[in-house]
Design a protein around this motif. Structure first.
Motif, PDB file in Angstrom:
ATOM      1  N   GLU A  79       0.876  -1.173   0.000  1.00 40.04           N
ATOM      2  CA  GLU A  79       0.000   0.000   0.000  1.00 40.04           C
ATOM      3  C   GLU A  79       0.907   1.215   0.000  1.00 40.04           C
ATOM      4  OE1 GLU A  79      -3.334   2.308   2.600  1.00 40.04           O
ATOM      5  OE2 GLU A  79      -2.540   0.427   3.379  1.00 40.04           O
ATOM      6  N   ILE A  80       0.806   2.017  -1.054  1.00 45.65           N
ATOM      7  CA  ILE A  80       1.690   3.184  -1.166  1.00 45.65           C
ATOM      8  C   ILE A  80       0.878   4.410  -0.819  1.00 45.65           C
ATOM      9  CG2 ILE A  80       3.296   4.397  -2.662  1.00 45.65           C
ATOM     10  CD1 ILE A  80       3.449   1.911  -4.397  1.00 45.65           C
ATOM     11  N   ASN A  81       0.907   4.793   0.446  1.00 42.89           N
ATOM     12  CA  ASN A  81       0.036   5.889   0.855  1.00 42.89           C
ATOM     13  C   ASN A  81       0.747   7.233   0.900  1.00 42.89           C
ATOM     14  OD1 ASN A  81       1.603   5.273   3.008  1.00 42.89           O
ATOM     15  ND2 ASN A  81      -0.059   4.565   4.325  1.00 42.89           N
ATOM     16  N   LYS A  82       2.072   7.233   0.741  1.00 45.86           N
ATOM     17  CA  LYS A  82       2.755   8.506   0.623  1.00 45.86           C
ATOM     18  C   LYS A  82       4.049   8.321  -0.169  1.00 45.86           C
ATOM     19  CE  LYS A  82       4.930   8.294   5.179  1.00 45.86           C
ATOM     20  NZ  LYS A  82       4.350   7.484   6.219  1.00 45.86           N
ATOM     21  N   VAL A  83       4.625   9.437  -0.586  1.00 44.88           N
ATOM     22  CA  VAL A  83       5.797   9.374  -1.448  1.00 44.88           C
ATOM     23  C   VAL A  83       6.958   8.664  -0.742  1.00 44.88           C
ATOM     24  CG1 VAL A  83       7.498  10.760  -2.666  1.00 44.88           C
ATOM     25  CG2 VAL A  83       5.094  11.399  -2.751  1.00 44.88           C
ATOM     26  N   ASP A  84       7.111   8.939   0.541  1.00 46.71           N
ATOM     27  CA  ASP A  84       8.203   8.300   1.292  1.00 46.71           C
ATOM     28  C   ASP A  84       8.148   6.780   1.160  1.00 46.71           C
ATOM     29  OD1 ASP A  84       8.648  10.815   2.005  1.00 46.71           O
ATOM     30  OD2 ASP A  84       8.257  10.588   4.155  1.00 46.71           O
ATOM     31  N   LYS A  85       6.917   6.280   1.186  1.00 52.90           N
ATOM     32  CA  LYS A  85       6.739   4.835   1.094  1.00 52.90           C
ATOM     33  C   LYS A  85       7.195   4.326  -0.280  1.00 52.90           C
ATOM     34  CE  LYS A  85       4.840   0.818   2.166  1.00 52.90           C
ATOM     35  NZ  LYS A  85       5.215  -0.057   3.260  1.00 52.90           N
ATOM     36  N   ALA A  86       6.856   5.096  -1.325  1.00 44.38           N
ATOM     37  CA  ALA A  86       7.267   4.715  -2.684  1.00 44.38           C
ATOM     38  C   ALA A  86       8.791   4.689  -2.788  1.00 44.38           C
ATOM     39  CB  ALA A  86       6.671   5.686  -3.694  1.00 44.38           C
ATOM     40  N   ILE A  87       9.432   5.691  -2.212  1.00 41.99           N
ATOM     41  CA  ILE A  87      10.893   5.746  -2.267  1.00 41.99           C
ATOM     42  C   ILE A  87      11.489   4.556  -1.521  1.00 41.99           C
ATOM     43  CG2 ILE A  87      12.907   7.079  -1.483  1.00 41.99           C
ATOM     44  CD1 ILE A  87      11.231   9.607  -2.064  1.00 41.99           C
ATOM     45  N   GLU A  88      10.882   4.249  -0.379  1.00 46.14           N
ATOM     46  CA  GLU A  88      11.338   3.117   0.413  1.00 46.14           C
ATOM     47  C   GLU A  88      11.243   1.805  -0.387  1.00 46.14           C
ATOM     48  OE1 GLU A  88       9.416   1.017   4.192  1.00 46.14           O
ATOM     49  OE2 GLU A  88       9.497   3.199   4.376  1.00 46.14           O
ATOM     50  N   LEU A  89      10.237   1.726  -1.237  1.00 47.29           N
ATOM     51  CA  LEU A  89      10.049   0.532  -2.064  1.00 47.29           C
ATOM     52  C   LEU A  89      10.945   0.535  -3.292  1.00 47.29           C
ATOM     53  CD1 LEU A  89       6.161   0.313  -1.898  1.00 47.29           C
ATOM     54  CD2 LEU A  89       7.737  -1.415  -1.059  1.00 47.29           C
ATOM     55  N   GLY A  90      11.760   1.549  -3.435  1.00 45.26           N
ATOM     56  CA  GLY A  90      12.693   1.597  -4.554  1.00 45.26           C
ATOM     57  C   GLY A  90      12.113   2.196  -5.824  1.00 45.26           C
ATOM     58  N   ILE A  91      11.071   3.025  -5.674  1.00 43.96           N
ATOM     59  CA  ILE A  91      10.496   3.673  -6.843  1.00 43.96           C
ATOM     60  C   ILE A  91      11.011   5.111  -6.902  1.00 43.96           C
ATOM     61  CG2 ILE A  91       8.358   4.372  -7.978  1.00 43.96           C
ATOM     62  CD1 ILE A  91       6.957   2.156  -6.369  1.00 43.96           C
ATOM     63  N   GLY A  92      11.456   5.520  -8.061  1.00 45.57           N
ATOM     64  CA  GLY A  92      11.924   6.908  -8.222  1.00 45.57           C
ATOM     65  C   GLY A  92      11.185   7.538  -9.380  1.00 45.57           C
ATOM     66  N   MET A  93      10.959   8.846  -9.276  1.00 46.92           N
ATOM     67  CA  MET A  93      10.215   9.488 -10.353  1.00 46.92           C
ATOM     68  C   MET A  93      10.891  10.779 -10.767  1.00 46.92           C
ATOM     69  SD  MET A  93       6.212  10.118 -10.730  1.00 46.92           S
ATOM     70  CE  MET A  93       5.529  11.224 -11.936  1.00 46.92           C
TER      71      MET A  93
END
Lengths: 360, 508
Positions: free
Chosen positions: B74-88
């Motif tokens: 569950e990606i509820n904030k940007v920090d979480k996405a970064i933690e999962l290794g997603i970059g934009m």
């Protein structure tokens, strides 16, 4: 500022309930019976001829100052100097009210009102010109002018316009200059009708005339970012719009002050205290920066105020509680993020769409 | 793509996201394999941005599931996405101009030395190590204010790599680049994939999809229209999926028949907002019945030139003669009255007031004229009729004209601008970046309109950083570099590579 929608009604409703809850707690801990106080409050706000008239009378200056705010915001100017215009307009309305002795009722009142509007308006000329031609923030210049206005009227009431040897005050205005009070038990006067007419007139001018379009196109939604590139790109004289908007805004402030003198106080004295110019900003925001919204919000606000005054008069509850409650309510109403967060609920979106269609 | 590796990096199932009035994502399934370059294409408003915003934690879906590396998350904030290794890497860069590359990259995650202060040497060396590893040529000590757009973009990519991103989302990365810079970016993307990264590449330029991607997902109206291996598809097929019908990749037009001169610019000098010379001794002319193009990389004086011609910016020296009269010192409104229309590059702040309703923006040039208003009073009936006519004629998609303009998609906003400008039947239309941020279907419509104006005997001056656009629409093209015209070309006689060199200021 977003368009008015069902969400706003919902927030207002929720805010009112929460505010009542807080009031309940506040009253209970200070040793009162909330239910009785609430009943008195309601009665003071809207029950009985006298209370209703008083509420409407209190609303008059709020209607005008909130519309003054609407106009200035719509041209992209943050006018905080409406209170200053009120003082200036009030002072000169009083002066015209005792100075011109041989006029009939209608000419005399009209003259006094015209002078209030013109002086209140000219008071805003300097900040408008400074903004457009020198880039001086109108926020700063109008705040400063508020202080200048207070000192100036206090000097005038003490010096050149002083009549009474004991109190620093102007002479009483002549009967021909009075705005008519219709009822013996209230100060309610014809100024209220002027304010309501102004609200509808402003709506018409802003929405339905080319002049209003030019005023709005430069600044709408751009307070603090004036001048917008949009109007200069279309060749709309945005500088002229900004100055005109400020002058109208100041004129409405002057009118509010003038009506307070001609309808209620009947003379200008040094201790006279106006603060409707500041409250008008809040009310205008509650009214979503629409003239009719300002009118409705002013009536609402005045009902709360008058209810509070009634409670204060009848009981030991301090009137400051009302100010606290009003502030909490404003807090909710202006919480735009709360409003938009409601969109996550499906029924809110549905109702929103439904009401939007109804309005069209 | 490594064919034998079937692990998925990203998978979303049945994602739905609605905004009031629109369903931006409607039961979207989207799957990206590990180590591939996956192109996500679609018109503006197709739902691409919403989808990646959901992946990056900026928006929350109403329903649906997301899997990263086969694990439900569950990606509820940007920090979480970064933690999962997603970059934009966003289309608009998020860089602090006064900071160096390394300072921007490390912002928020600066390495500390033993005393708790920021260890600048460590940061700089780490940045140059990552840069070297992926072939990203960035000097860590270069301040962003002095960096070219290409370098700024590489800094953005480094920023995601510094945060250990394994899945990179690039949102329309080539929109701001020259052809050469685009080639360099593609090399970087390839080396990222060689190092095991996964790249999601958002674009609407089909040529790039064909060149760089392994697989491609096409979206339209919030739904996935198709997924295919790039080598098994063609630009025509993708375009058809994107707009739901056949589109012509080339603008159909006949030979121009220029007649008399309508605009003549003689030795024009213009300064920019900082007081620097932006247009230097520039001369050009435009005739009735032709489309003159100005090609060039953004920021080479095009903005200032257009603003000077339309009256938004004073000229310093030189003459602008329009329809036989000198206009360099008259107001924008008088220029409009003389027949000069202007589609500005910045539609959000200049071309429109987004806070106004659609009808209010549509009548911006005509509200003061009968029958739209009489004696200063606006006739709502006539205004609404007029607006609805334009809305129909220019296919502006909106529930009604009493809708706030800011709530329209970029393409529809642009159509509002164009509808207003063309409604006056101008002698000359200056169109600056008229299709920026506009989707393919609408690009085609806008190009057609420009050609129609030309064929009706009027003139067009088309300024665009989009090389394909200038080359296919214009009849004559001037290449601008640092405020001067490098070369006049006939678009039929010159290839992309040669144009790229001209645009970089290199003349034979």
């Amino acid at each position: 500022m977003e368009k008015f929608s069902f969400k706003d009604v919902l927030i207002l409703f929720a805010g009112t309930i929460i505010t009542i809850g807080i009031a309940w707690v506040l009253l209970t801990v200070t040793g009162f019976v909330p239910r009785e106080i609430g009943k008195l409050f309601f009665e003071g706000a809207v029950v009985g001829q006298r209370n209703i008239l008083n509420t409407l009378n209190i609303a008059t200056p709020y209607i005008l100052t909130s519309i003054a705010t609407v106009v200035s915001f719509r041209v992209g100017m943050f006018n905080i100097g409406i209170n200053g215009s009120m003082y200036i307009g009030g002072l000169y309305a009083a002066w015209a009210g005792y100075k011109f002795t041989s006029l009939g009722h209608i000419p005399h009142v009209s003259l006094c009102i015209a002078i209030a509007v013109i002086t209140g308006s000219l008071w805003m000329l300097l900040p408008a010109l400074l903004k457009v031609y020198a880039g001086v923030s109108e926020i700063i210049s109008t705040i400063i002018l508020n202080f200048v206005a207070v000192l100036f009227v206090s000097y005038m009431a003490n010096g050149p316009f002083r009549a009474d040897p004991i109190a620093p005050a102007t002479p009483r205005i002549l009967e021909t200059a009075e705005l008519k009070q219709y009822f013996p038990n209230s100060q309610f006067n014809s100024g209220f009708f002027i304010a309501v007419i102004i609200a509808f007139l402003t709506y018409f001018i802003l929405k339905k005339t080319t002049f209003g379009y030019e005023l709005r196109s430069g600044g709408d939604g751009l307070v603090g970012f004036y001048p917008s590139r949009y109007s200069s790109y279309l060749g709309i004289p945005s500088d002229r719009s900004a100055i005109t908007g400020m002058l109208i805004s100041g004129g409405l402030g002057g009118l509010a002050g003038g009506i307070e003198i001609l309808g209620n106080a009947r003379y200008f004295y040094q201790e006279l205290l106006f603060n409707q110019g500041f409250d008008g900003i809040l009310i205008a925001i509650v009214g979503k920066l629409e003239p009719i919204g300002g009118l409705i919000a002013s009536l609402f606000w005045s009902a709360l105020r008058n209810g509070g005054l009634f409670v204060d008069y009848k009981t030991e509850v301090s009137r400051e509680i009302v100010v606290i409650l009003l502030s909490i309510l404003i807090f909710f109403v202006s919480a735009q993020k709360l409003v938009s967060s409601l969109e996550r609920f499906k029924f809110v979106r549905k109702l929103d769409a439904f009401f939007t269609r109804k309005i069209k | 793509m490594t064919q034998n590796n079937i692990e998925t990096a990203v998978e979303v199932k049945n994602i739905t996201k609605s905004y009031p009035g629109v369903t931006a994502n409607d039961s979207v399934d989207f799957k990206v394999l590990k180590g591939e370059i996956h192109a996500l294409v679609g018109e503006n408003g197709a739902g691409k941005s919403t989808l990646v915003k959901i992946l990056y934690g900026i928006e929350q879906p109403d329903s649906g599931e997301i899997f990263i590396n086969d694990k439900p998350v569950e990606i509820n904030k940007v920090d979480k996405a970064i933690e999962l290794g997603i970059g934009m890497v966003h289309q608009e860069f998020h860089l602090v101009p006064s900071f160096t590359a390394a300072e921007n990259i490390g912002l928020g995650q600066e390495p500390r030395n033993s005393r708790g202060f920021i260890d600048w040497d460590e940061l700089n060396s780490e940045v140059s190590n990552i840069a070297k590893k992926y072939g990203l040529d960035v000097d860590p000590k270069l301040r962003m204010i002095d960096a070219s757009v290409g370098i700024q973009q590489r800094t953005e990519i480094l920023k995601t790599l510094y945060r250990n991103a394994n899945i990179l989302i690039l949102d329309e990365p080539t929109a701001v680049l020259t052809p050469q810079e685009t080639d360099e970016l593609f090399e970087v993307i390839r080396s990222l994939v060689d190092e095991g990264k996964t790249v999601i590449f958002i674009t609407h330029k089909l040529r790039e999809v064909m060149e760089i991607s392994d697989r491609v997902t096409v979206m339209r109206d919030g739904k996935v229209q198709g997924v295919s291996n790039t080598k098994d598809t063609s630009p025509e097929e993708l375009a058809k999926l994107m707009v739901g019908r056949e589109v012509f990749m080339q603008v159909e037009k006949e030979e121009a028949k220029p007649t008399e001169k309508v605009l003549e610019v003689k030795n024009l000098w213009v300064h920019d907002s900082r007081g620097l010379l932006a247009v230097k001794n520039l001369s050009l002319d435009v005739h009735k019945g032709e489309i003159v193009g100005i090609a060039g990389v953004d920021g080479n004086g095009q903005t200032e030139l257009v603003e000077a011609l339309s009256g938004l910016r004073p000229t310093s020296k030189g003459e602008v003669i329009f329809d036989g009269k000198n206009i360099e010192s008259i107001s924008p409104r008088k220029r409009r009255r003389a027949g000069l229309a202007h589609v500005p590059e910045d539609r959000a702040n200049t071309g429109l007031n987004l806070k106004l309703d659609i009808w209010e923006n549509l009548v911006g040039t005509s509200y003061f004229r009968s029958p739209l208003s009489k004696g200063g009073i606006i006739s709502m009936k006539n205004v609404v009729d007029h607006s609805n006519n334009l809305r129909e004629k220019f296919d502006i998609r909106t529930p009604g004209v009493f809708v706030r303009t800011g709530s329209l998609s970029g393409g529809n906003q642009q159509k509002v601008v164009i509808a207003r400008e063309l409604s006056e039947d101008p002698l000359l239309t200056i169109a600056s970046q008229p299709t920026r941020g506009v989707d393919i279907g609408n690009i085609e419509a806008i190009h057609k309109q420009l050609v129609e104006i030309r064929d009706s005997g009027k003139a067009v001056l088309l300024v665009s950083a989009e090389l394909d656009e200038v080359m296919s629409v214009a009849d004559r093209v001037a290449v601008i570099y640092e405020g001067e015209i490098v070369e006049w070309v006939n678009p039929k006689d010159v290839d992309q590579q040669q144009m790229g060199l001209y645009m970089a200021g290199i003349k034979d």
